[in-house]
Design an enzyme around this catalytic site. Structure first.
Site, PDB file in Angstrom:
ATOM      1  N   HIS A 133     -25.378  55.329 -13.715  1.00 15.25           N
ATOM      2  CA  HIS A 133     -25.329  53.867 -13.900  1.00 15.25           C
ATOM      3  C   HIS A 133     -25.190  53.145 -12.564  1.00 15.25           C
ATOM      4  O   HIS A 133     -25.976  52.272 -12.224  1.00 15.25           O
ATOM      5  CB  HIS A 133     -24.129  53.483 -14.768  1.00 15.25           C
ATOM      6  CG  HIS A 133     -24.138  54.063 -16.141  1.00 15.25           C
ATOM      7  ND1 HIS A 133     -24.933  53.609 -17.168  1.00 15.25           N
ATOM      8  CD2 HIS A 133     -23.419  55.086 -16.666  1.00 15.25           C
ATOM      9  CE1 HIS A 133     -24.693  54.312 -18.261  1.00 15.25           C
ATOM     10  NE2 HIS A 133     -23.799  55.214 -17.986  1.00 15.25           N
ATOM     11  N   ASP A 180     -14.919  51.399  -9.131  1.00 17.64           N
ATOM     12  CA  ASP A 180     -13.774  52.006  -9.843  1.00 17.64           C
ATOM     13  C   ASP A 180     -14.003  53.524  -9.955  1.00 17.64           C
ATOM     14  O   ASP A 180     -14.106  54.074 -11.050  1.00 17.64           O
ATOM     15  CB  ASP A 180     -13.583  51.380 -11.222  1.00 17.64           C
ATOM     16  CG  ASP A 180     -14.809  51.516 -12.137  1.00 17.64           C
ATOM     17  OD1 ASP A 180     -14.610  51.565 -13.381  1.00 17.64           O
ATOM     18  OD2 ASP A 180     -15.944  51.596 -11.625  1.00 17.64           O
TER      19      ASP A 180
END
Ligand code: RIB
Ligand code: CA
Length: 314
Positions: free
Chosen positions: A240, A10
């Site tokens: 991340h 995303d």
């Protein structure tokens, strides 16, 4: 032989760093990028995925996926963290290419049919595309080589609620389906990603090394780092999504614990990932019904980011 992966994403600032990583790592074959809502609307995610692949000089299939969560009411995209454009509001050109006709779930099903046992799914956003792939063809769980997921938090608390990590919170029903399916799965959650930081001087070296792609990564990093400075008081940002790639390529830098995951789908704790370590006894066995998976609980954070930088500055 390079490791073939489908990268579900995303993009998103840290997604963009991870997309650059997989595009530049000679030991990874990017079979395709599949996009989902999350940090941005799915149309923007697709646009960014196409643009990043073009900036990396790579012709990679991009398949658009989930625009909304499976069941819950969508919440606003975090434009204050990733920018309205998902890349720090850089006012970038439109990509030349277009997404393929197949949906993300159809792409995952089709590619794993063509290459049974070979493809690793690396998912770094909400998990609707993987959940829909299971719905479309339940046998997909037997055809993937393994699944690596950036998401969840076991001992580290949440980053969007006191207990929930963003990807799980964005679509807890999809997360529950995916984290309890019978496929080999490793979870790379906040327990390890919050031990990694890309500092400004590292991003400066990456910017220097990667031309137009480096410029986009650096400018989006500046926007993202502002949020991290204000929200977490750190000088830099946590990569991340690149941690999921780092686990795949350098598992020696991580420690994992085997056990059973479950995801809370309703109420105050929605999106929380619950973990019952293998062999632990609890009052009743409700928490041990799902298949055994591996959860990353420790990492040499500096060595992991050193590895990321080594690939991004090669
Ligand atoms: O919690 C971090 C995750 O949420 C990362 O994948 C980041 O890109 C956001 O999607
Ligand atoms: Ca992401």
């Amino acid at each position: 032989m390079p490791t073939p992966i489908i990268f579900d994403t995303d993009p998103g600032v840290d997604d963009a760093q991870a997309i650059a990583l997989i595009m530049l790592d000679p030991e990874i074959e990017v079979v395709g990028l599949t996009t989902t809502f999350g940090n941005v609307h799915v149309d923007t995610a697709t646009r960014n995925a196409l643009l990043l692949a073009e900036l990396a000089g790579q012709d990679i299939p991009v398949a658009q996926g989930a625009a909304y969560p499976l069941a819950k009411t969508p919440h606003d995209v975090p434009a204050h963290i990733h920018g309205a454009d998902g890349l720090g509001n850089q006012d970038l050109p439109e990509p030349k290419g277009k997404a393929v006709e197949q949906t993300a779930a159809q792409f995952i099903v089709e590619q794993t049919r063509q290459r049974p046992g070979e493809i690793t799914l690396v998912a770094v956003g909400p998990l609707g595309n993987l959940a829909t792939a299971i719905q479309l063809d339940p046998d997909v769980v037997n055809r993937v080589k393994q699944v690596v997921i950036m998401g969840g938090s076991i001992m580290r608390g949440g980053n969007v609620t006191p207990v929930a990590e963003a990807n799980m919170f964005s679509d807890p029903h999809a997360a529950s389906r995916v984290l309890t399916a019978k496929w080999p799965l490793t979870l790379v959650g906040l327990d390890v990603t919050h031990e990694t930081v890309i500092e400004p001087e590292r991003m400066a070296r990456i910017r220097e090394a990667q031309g137009a792609l480096g410029e986009v990564l650096a400018k989006s990093y500046d926007f993202y780092a502002d949020f991290y400075r204000e929200a977490l008081g750190i000088d830099g940002c946590c990569p991340h999504d690149s941690c999921a790639v780092a686990w795949l390529r350098r598992p020696d830098l991580f420690t994992t614990v085997r056990g059973h995951l479950s995801v809370v789908t309703e109420g105050l704790a929605e999106g929380q990932t619950l973990f019952a370590p293998e062999g632990r006894g609890f009052v009743g066995d409700r928490w041990m019904q799902s298949p055994l998976v591996d959860v990353c609980m420790g990492v040499d954070g500096k060595a992991a980011v050193d590895w990321m930088e080594s690939v991004l500055t090669a």
